[in-house]
Design a protein around this motif. Structure first.
Motif, PDB file in Angstrom:
ATOM      1  N   ARG A 181       0.700  -1.133  -0.446  1.00 54.09           N
ATOM      2  CA  ARG A 181      -0.202   0.055  -0.254  1.00 54.09           C
ATOM      3  C   ARG A 181       0.950   1.056   0.025  1.00 54.09           C
ATOM      4  O   ARG A 181       0.038   1.937  -0.317  1.00 54.09           O
ATOM      5  N   GLY A 182       1.748   0.952   0.860  1.00 55.28           N
ATOM      6  CA  GLY A 182       2.986   2.406   0.873  1.00 55.28           C
ATOM      7  C   GLY A 182       3.812   2.690   1.181  1.00 55.28           C
ATOM      8  O   GLY A 182       3.870   1.989   2.670  1.00 55.28           O
ATOM      9  N   TYR A 207       8.274   2.481  -5.182  1.00 57.94           N
ATOM     10  CA  TYR A 207       8.216   2.156  -4.371  1.00 57.94           C
ATOM     11  C   TYR A 207       6.272   3.467  -3.455  1.00 57.94           C
ATOM     12  O   TYR A 207       6.653   5.073  -3.765  1.00 57.94           O
ATOM     13  N   PRO A 208       5.699   2.849  -3.713  1.00 59.68           N
ATOM     14  CA  PRO A 208       4.376   3.385  -3.503  1.00 59.68           C
ATOM     15  C   PRO A 208       4.340   4.750  -2.696  1.00 59.68           C
ATOM     16  O   PRO A 208       5.158   4.233  -1.433  1.00 59.68           O
ATOM     17  N   LEU A 209       3.991   6.104  -2.677  1.00 62.36           N
ATOM     18  CA  LEU A 209       3.758   6.777  -1.399  1.00 62.36           C
ATOM     19  C   LEU A 209       2.728   7.879  -0.711  1.00 62.36           C
ATOM     20  O   LEU A 209       2.437   7.791  -1.410  1.00 62.36           O
ATOM     21  N   LYS A 253      -7.524   6.496  -0.505  1.00 60.46           N
ATOM     22  CA  LYS A 253      -7.036   5.464  -1.734  1.00 60.46           C
ATOM     23  C   LYS A 253      -7.083   4.148  -2.099  1.00 60.46           C
ATOM     24  O   LYS A 253      -7.199   3.000  -1.825  1.00 60.46           O
TER      25      LYS A 253
END
Ligand SMILES: Nc1ncnc2c1ncn2[C@@H]1O[C@H](COP(=O)(O)OP(=O)(O)OP(=O)(O)O)[C@@H](O)[C@H]1O
Ligand SMILES: [Mg+2]
Length: 253
Positions: A181-182, A207-209, A253
């Protein structure tokens, strides 16, 4: 029931603070039912909720004892709809014993045991040790999602690539549905290092942030001293507002 593993191979990046406050905010602001699992022998989440001890069943029993019913290990915290499975130093031996036990598949134990309570909670949040061991592997195999707290410093990104590769291997093996997810930037200070580090992370597609960053404030340290979630200790301090914004972003999100 969604299962979230909070993990980073590095220590002191706010895995525990993030797990505990996320759980509290999901319960108190969003009306969710949450089970927190302390999956670290340090037992910091257990201590945070005043439930650390040796005179009761803990996550070690869940992992080691095939007959152990997870319901017998779950304790209520003093906050409504927020329950906990505690951990203590016994988890170190439990992890070792588990590796030696060849009578069952050791990586899927937690996933199987959590099925019993799948209708009791909206979220399970697992606060992990800064390590990969059989217990942490169980968390990743059980999880739907992972969140990686990151404290920006000189060594912030050490091990991150290996961690992501590890998620991939878990996905290819026992848990194809695991979603990254991040990363969540924690203990953010308004300086060039934090700004550059956060920008670097944002520029990396792999890298999801989360957009929200959690600022550093002394109120967080105080909250651990008084064993109170940050919202209950200091509702309007910066980190409290940040964690509330983060949970909102997470849910949207
Ligand atoms: N936003 C913040 N502002 C100030 N201090 C913070 C903040 N977040 C965390 N801390 C402090 O940083 C320290 C480490 O936090 P925490 O215990 O959550 O890290 P951790 O990643 O769980 O560590 P470990 O790997 O040892 O389990 C604690 O003393 C905590 O009070
Ligand atoms: Mg911790």
């Amino acid at each position: 029931m969604k299962i979230i593993a909070v993990i980073n191979l590095k220590g002191g990046v706010a895995k525990t603070i993030t797990s505990d406050n996320m759980a509290d905010i999901l319960v108190s602001v969003h009306g969710k039912r949450v089970l927190l699992i302390d999956n670290d022998k340090q037992g910091n989440t257990s201590k945070f909720f005043g439930l650390h001890g040796y005179d009761k069943k803990t996550i070690s029993d869940v992992l080691l004892d095939p007959k152990c019913n997870i319901r017998d290990v779950i304790e209520h915290t003093k906050y409504k709809n927020l329950d906990l499975i505690s951990a203590n130093m016994d988890l170190m031996m439990a992890n070792q014993k588990l590796i030696l036990d060849s009578t069952r598949i050791q990586q899927i134990i937690l996933r199987e045991k959590l099925k019993v309570v799948k209708d009791d909670y909206d979220f399970v949040i697992i606060d992990n040790a800064p390590d990969i061991n059989i217990g942490v592997m169980n968390a990743l195999v059980a999880a739907d999602e992972v969140i990686v707290p990151i404290k920006i410093d000189q060594f912030a990104f050490d091990g991150l690539e290996q961690l992501i590769e590890y998620f991939d291997s878990i996905r290819e093996g026992l848990n194809p549905q695991l979603t990254f997810r991040g990363c969540l930037v924690t203990q953010y200070a308004n300086n060039k290092t934090n700004k550059d580090g956060t920008e670097w992370l944002a520029s990396k597609a792999e890298y999801p942030l989360f957009k929200t960053v959690i600022h550093r404030t002394v109120k967080v340290d105080e909250s651990t001293f008084y064993q109170m979630p940050i919202m209950r200790h200091s509702r309007y301090c910066r980190a409290s507002l940040d964690y509330q914004a983060f949970v909102k972003e997470y849910l949207q999100k």
